[in-house]
Design a protein around this motif. Structure first.
Motif, PDB file in Angstrom:
ATOM      1  N   GLU A 153     -76.024  -5.067  83.077  1.00  0.00           N
ATOM      2  CA  GLU A 153     -75.386  -5.024  81.763  1.00  0.00           C
ATOM      3  C   GLU A 153     -75.389  -6.398  81.099  1.00  0.00           C
ATOM      4  O   GLU A 153     -75.221  -6.514  79.887  1.00  0.00           O
ATOM      5  CB  GLU A 153     -73.943  -4.534  81.889  1.00  0.00           C
ATOM      6  N   TYR A 154     -75.559  -7.446  81.903  1.00  0.00           N
ATOM      7  CA  TYR A 154     -75.451  -8.806  81.396  1.00  0.00           C
ATOM      8  C   TYR A 154     -76.783  -9.539  81.312  1.00  0.00           C
ATOM      9  O   TYR A 154     -76.970 -10.381  80.433  1.00  0.00           O
ATOM     10  CB  TYR A 154     -74.489  -9.604  82.289  1.00  0.00           C
ATOM     11  N   ASN A 200     -78.102 -14.177  77.738  1.00  0.00           N
ATOM     12  CA  ASN A 200     -77.640 -12.923  78.334  1.00  0.00           C
ATOM     13  C   ASN A 200     -77.516 -11.824  77.293  1.00  0.00           C
ATOM     14  O   ASN A 200     -77.506 -12.091  76.076  1.00  0.00           O
ATOM     15  CB  ASN A 200     -76.314 -13.148  79.069  1.00  0.00           C
ATOM     16  N   LEU A 201     -77.443 -10.603  77.761  1.00  0.00           N
ATOM     17  CA  LEU A 201     -77.494  -9.437  76.882  1.00  0.00           C
ATOM     18  C   LEU A 201     -76.248  -9.285  76.022  1.00  0.00           C
ATOM     19  O   LEU A 201     -76.283  -8.570  75.017  1.00  0.00           O
ATOM     20  CB  LEU A 201     -77.693  -8.176  77.728  1.00  0.00           C
ATOM     21  N   LYS A 202     -75.170  -9.940  76.394  1.00  0.00           N
ATOM     22  CA  LYS A 202     -73.922  -9.809  75.629  1.00  0.00           C
ATOM     23  C   LYS A 202     -73.645 -11.014  74.743  1.00  0.00           C
ATOM     24  O   LYS A 202     -72.629 -11.064  74.052  1.00  0.00           O
ATOM     25  CB  LYS A 202     -72.748  -9.573  76.578  1.00  0.00           C
ATOM     26  N   ALA A 240     -70.865 -19.057  81.074  1.00  0.00           N
ATOM     27  CA  ALA A 240     -71.225 -18.414  82.338  1.00  0.00           C
ATOM     28  C   ALA A 240     -69.981 -18.127  83.168  1.00  0.00           C
ATOM     29  O   ALA A 240     -69.935 -17.137  83.909  1.00  0.00           O
ATOM     30  CB  ALA A 240     -72.192 -19.292  83.125  1.00  0.00           C
ATOM     31  N   THR A 241     -68.987 -18.976  83.052  1.00  0.00           N
ATOM     32  CA  THR A 241     -67.723 -18.756  83.761  1.00  0.00           C
ATOM     33  C   THR A 241     -67.083 -17.447  83.313  1.00  0.00           C
ATOM     34  O   THR A 241     -66.604 -16.660  84.140  1.00  0.00           O
ATOM     35  CB  THR A 241     -66.760 -19.931  83.505  1.00  0.00           C
ATOM     36  N   GLN A 281     -65.897 -11.544  84.081  1.00  0.00           N
ATOM     37  CA  GLN A 281     -66.030 -10.155  83.637  1.00  0.00           C
ATOM     38  C   GLN A 281     -66.743  -9.305  84.684  1.00  0.00           C
ATOM     39  O   GLN A 281     -66.346  -8.159  84.948  1.00  0.00           O
ATOM     40  CB  GLN A 281     -66.775 -10.111  82.302  1.00  0.00           C
ATOM     41  N   ILE A 282     -67.798  -9.842  85.275  1.00  0.00           N
ATOM     42  CA  ILE A 282     -68.540  -9.095  86.290  1.00  0.00           C
ATOM     43  C   ILE A 282     -67.646  -8.801  87.491  1.00  0.00           C
ATOM     44  O   ILE A 282     -67.597  -7.670  87.998  1.00  0.00           O
ATOM     45  CB  ILE A 282     -69.800  -9.865  86.725  1.00  0.00           C
ATOM     46  N   ARG A 283     -66.907  -9.794  87.951  1.00  0.00           N
ATOM     47  CA  ARG A 283     -66.026  -9.603  89.107  1.00  0.00           C
ATOM     48  C   ARG A 283     -64.936  -8.582  88.801  1.00  0.00           C
ATOM     49  O   ARG A 283     -64.601  -7.744  89.653  1.00  0.00           O
ATOM     50  CB  ARG A 283     -65.416 -10.940  89.531  1.00  0.00           C
TER      51      ARG A 283
END
Length: 359
Positions: A96-97, A116-118, A123-124, A129-131
């Motif tokens: 997604e990213y 990135n896609l968003k 990056a932090t 968000q991923i976590r």
């Protein structure tokens, strides 16, 4: 110091992945020392929960040793299909990213989120968000390291485990490395750390003060690698999956493997992962390759090619383990094991051809 590359790299690593999945799916196991693997006399630990790690239990440890260290250890049989399915969930979140995803195993990967896609500049923030999304969708925790290259991102992800993240900025990289003990460097195991110590090299700063010829004299090609990482340098790109010419899997172990039992057990998850991909895609291959990296970074491969396609998991595992047997007894510790199948086709491409026969 100039930093020619301004990449934003995230290393995502699931926390005690196999064991955490088992604790998630069986509430009785939560908060208890758990080992995924066989409890029999010749069994080996494939993964250990954090509760078990507090007793010194680690992956690739003989089960009898693990039980001596932790008498209350609970053994659970591995469920690789479940782990693979969770891994697919996690990788779908990564996608997604960014499309620049380099999987290292079922439970860890590098992501290049420079673009990135968003459209998120931080990056932090992406790692956060991923976590959070992983936790929401899988009820599992992940740790993340964020930096400007892969070496530092990997170091950073270990820094706040479990369930944390850490950032190493370009201005901080050389100083961060300088303060570490050499044994804390990703890729330097206990045996190599002891050799470095014997040369008076105890920290990253000590390592940085050595010349590249000196390090190559004592450590061969690995010496050049040590020279670069002591300066926080790593120009390797994040390499996403491409059109497959082979299906492979490999594991780098926290502790070097020495015994035949440790090596066979360490290779098995790779074989399970490879054949699972074969089953999902319908691909079959003719060539099996075993990859071994020793503690001194010497790398060797052993291959075997068939007349026809390899059509069963049992035959694949048997041949891979036979290739491993040709390297036993090992002359030195092994830090990485991997395997692959190449010369890929679908069974429909070879109707009427012979079943697999060894050349």
């Amino acid at each position: 110091m100039d930093f020619p590359e301004t990449r934003k790299i995230i290393h995502l690593d699931m926390d005690a992945f196999y064991a955490s999945v088992e604790q998630r799916d069986n509430p009785v196991l939560r908060g208890k020392p758990v080992a995924v693997g066989g409890s029999r006399a010749r069994g080996v630990v494939a993964a250990a929960s954090y509760e078990a790690r507090q007793f010194g239990v680690r992956s690739a440890m003989p089960s009898t040793t693990a039980l001596r260290k932790c008498p209350g250890l609970i053994f659970v049989k591995p469920r690789f299909e479940v782990y693979k399915e969770v891994s697919r969930q996690i990788r779908s979140i990564f996608a997604e990213y960014t499309p620049l995803i380099e999987p290292l195993s079922l439970d860890e990967a590098y992501l290049d989120v420079t673009e990135n896609l968003k459209g998120i500049a931080s990056a932090t923030r992406i790692a956060e968000q991923i976590r959070a999304e992983i936790l929401q969708k899988t009820q599992l925790t992940a740790s993340a390291g964020i930096s400007y290259n892969k070496f530092l991102a990997k170091l950073a992800s270990d820094y706040r485990k479990p369930n944390g993240q850490f950032v190493i900025k370009p201005s901080q990289g050389p100083e961060f490395v300088a303060e570490l003990a050499v044994g804390q460097f990703h890729g330097i195991g206990p045996a190599t750390a002891a050799r470095l110590n014997s040369l008076g090299i105890f920290t990253g700063l000590d390592l940085r003060q050595q010349t590249e010829p000196f390090l190559r004299q004592h450590f061969g090609k690995a010496g050049s690698h040590y020279y670069r990482i002591a300066r926080a340098q790593d120009n390797r790109p994040v390499v996403p999956d491409r059109l497959r010419k082979s299906i492979g899997s490999e594991t780098t172990f926290e502790q070097d493997l020495l015994t035949p039992e440790e090596l066979r057990a360490g290779l098995q998850p790779c074989l399970e992962s490879i054949w699972g991909h074969c089953q999902r895609t319908g691909l079959r291959g003719r060539t099996i390759t075993l990859k071994v990296k020793y503690v001194d970074f010497q790398q060797i491969t052993r291959s075997r090619t068939l007349f026809g396609l390899l059509t069963s998991q049992e035959a694949f595992e048997q041949l891979a383990q036979e290739l491993l047997t040709t390297l036993l007894p090992t002359p030195k510790g092994i830090r990485l094991l991997g395997a692959s199948i190449s010369n890929l086709e679908t069974p429909d491409d070879t109707v009427g051809k012979q079943l697999a026969l060894l050349l």
